[in-house]
Motif scaffolding. Sequence first.
Motif, short mmCIF file in Angstrom:
data_model
loop_
_atom_site.label_atom_id
_atom_site.label_comp_id
_atom_site.label_asym_id
_atom_site.label_seq_id
_atom_site.Cartn_x
_atom_site.Cartn_y
_atom_site.Cartn_z
N LEU A 129 0.46 -1.32 0.50
CA LEU A 129 0.43 0.16 0.30
C LEU A 129 0.98 1.14 0.21
O LEU A 129 0.23 2.78 -0.93
CB LEU A 129 -0.98 -0.32 0.78
CG LEU A 129 -2.00 -1.16 1.45
CD1 LEU A 129 -2.52 -1.43 2.71
CD2 LEU A 129 -3.19 -0.37 0.09
N LEU A 132 1.62 2.80 -3.54
CA LEU A 132 0.05 2.69 -4.28
C LEU A 132 0.59 4.62 -4.57
O LEU A 132 1.23 5.06 -3.50
CB LEU A 132 -0.58 2.45 -3.35
CG LEU A 132 -1.84 2.72 -4.10
CD1 LEU A 132 -1.32 0.58 -5.27
CD2 LEU A 132 -2.84 2.56 -3.11
N VAL B 45 -8.99 3.72 -5.44
CA VAL B 45 -7.46 2.67 -4.92
C VAL B 45 -7.02 1.61 -5.59
O VAL B 45 -6.18 1.66 -5.85
CB VAL B 45 -7.33 2.06 -3.34
CG1 VAL B 45 -6.97 3.50 -2.22
CG2 VAL B 45 -8.63 1.27 -3.33
N ILE B 85 -5.81 -4.47 -5.89
CA ILE B 85 -4.59 -3.99 -5.70
C ILE B 85 -3.56 -4.93 -5.68
O ILE B 85 -3.40 -5.77 -5.08
CB ILE B 85 -3.77 -3.33 -4.34
CG1 ILE B 85 -5.45 -2.04 -4.30
CG2 ILE B 85 -2.48 -2.08 -4.59
CD1 ILE B 85 -5.75 -1.60 -3.49
N ARG B 186 -5.88 5.57 0.40
CA ARG B 186 -4.95 4.64 0.95
C ARG B 186 -4.14 4.74 2.26
O ARG B 186 -4.26 3.03 3.39
CB ARG B 186 -3.48 4.93 0.04
CG ARG B 186 -2.27 3.95 -0.34
CD ARG B 186 -1.04 4.13 1.26
NE ARG B 186 -0.98 5.87 0.89
CZ ARG B 186 -0.03 6.19 -0.22
NH1 ARG B 186 0.51 6.07 -0.80
NH2 ARG B 186 -0.02 7.74 0.19
N MET B 190 -4.40 1.40 5.17
CA MET B 190 -3.18 1.49 6.18
C MET B 190 -3.45 1.72 7.43
O MET B 190 -3.56 0.30 8.48
CB MET B 190 -2.09 2.60 5.39
CG MET B 190 -1.26 2.65 6.43
SD MET B 190 -0.12 0.96 5.21
CE MET B 190 1.02 1.85 4.62
#
Lengths: 132, 206
Positions: A129, A132, B45, B85, B186, B190
Amino acid sequence: MTPPQRQRREPAPEPSKPKEGEGKVGNPERMYVVAGPDGERAELDLVTLIVARAVDPPPSATPEQAALLRLCAAPLSVAELSAYLGLPFSAMGVLLTDLLTAELVHARSPIVRQAVPDRSLLEAVMNGLQRL
Amino acid sequence: MDFKGSDTIPGPRAEDQLPHTAQAAAKIVIVGGFGVGKTTMVGSVSEIKPLTTEETMTQAGIGVDDNFGSATKTATTVAMDFGRISITDQLVLYLFGTPGQQRFWFLWNGLFEGALGAVVLVDTRRLEVSFDVMGRLEERGVPFVVAINSFPDAPRYPMDELRTALDLAPGIPIMECDARRRASSRDVLMTLMRFLHSLAMTGSRT
Ligand SMILES: Nc1nc2c(ncn2[C@@H]2O[C@H](COP(=O)(O)OP(=O)(O)OP(=O)(O)O)[C@@H](O)[C@H]2O)c(=O)[nH]1
Ligand SMILES: [Mg+2]
């Protein structure tokens, strides 16, 4: 102004079935497919990855099967297959059972939540992440 | 949702194909009431253009006039948006935006059983539309974080007031976000991962 107030709920002692009043559902709560020639049952998940074993569909393949085999020349989730084929998730079970039994596709099992989360997995996801 | 015919199917674009090394996928769900920004967050995302999968539910009529005992049947289509993702060459993460209508939520329960965790999106103009789904996550033991999607005309409450209103268990993160912005979405993911990680450290689950 005060916001509306919610009441926290407790974890259900066992996986709760649809309650009375929510109606009887025509679809099973979970979907199983036959995976492997020994007739073993595996749970089909939206994120089970499917990969075709061979590039060319056999002549015996139905149009749906041929389309699915072409789509998963590279790994693709059941959810993506469902979206591209325009078929509901429940229809994927039958389609994939046949293809798995005929050994035309592989299924790669999803990573599912454990009672205690897997730290190395979570760390990998966090690193991913971050990029990203 | 009809089968489209094998010649007309647009598959993934070449750049949207997963590598052959992709071994396994995990999923996260983004839940919340009608119009809170679930699809927006998935889209902001995702590395692929969000896709939609559907399920048709046949439900025996309930709570409606039953015609001298004969069961009525209704078919409902529930759609879910999802995105993806790639985490590593081996690992893929999928994000599912689940339908807001509370009476259909349970239909997907079996499918969400394995989700690593959930993001509950709330809109302070209609806080209560996300209550039901939060309760269902608690019942199922699915860990979640809360993200307040900041709409311009929405009332602003202090965070501790929102914690109280949402009756959040201690330790559950709550934060503001703008689902339209990738960096903000994001950050929410997280926060969820850090929260799950903290559960792993304490060896417990909420
Ligand atoms: N100002 C603002 N608008 C947002 C934000 N997130 C979403 N929106 C807008 O809110 C509307 C609803 O967003 P969606 O993402 O469609 O909401 P949803 O939860 O998927 O809605 P349903 O699937 O219909 O339940 C859209 O017009 C978005 O552009 C945000 O963070 N800020
Ligand atoms: Mg939506």
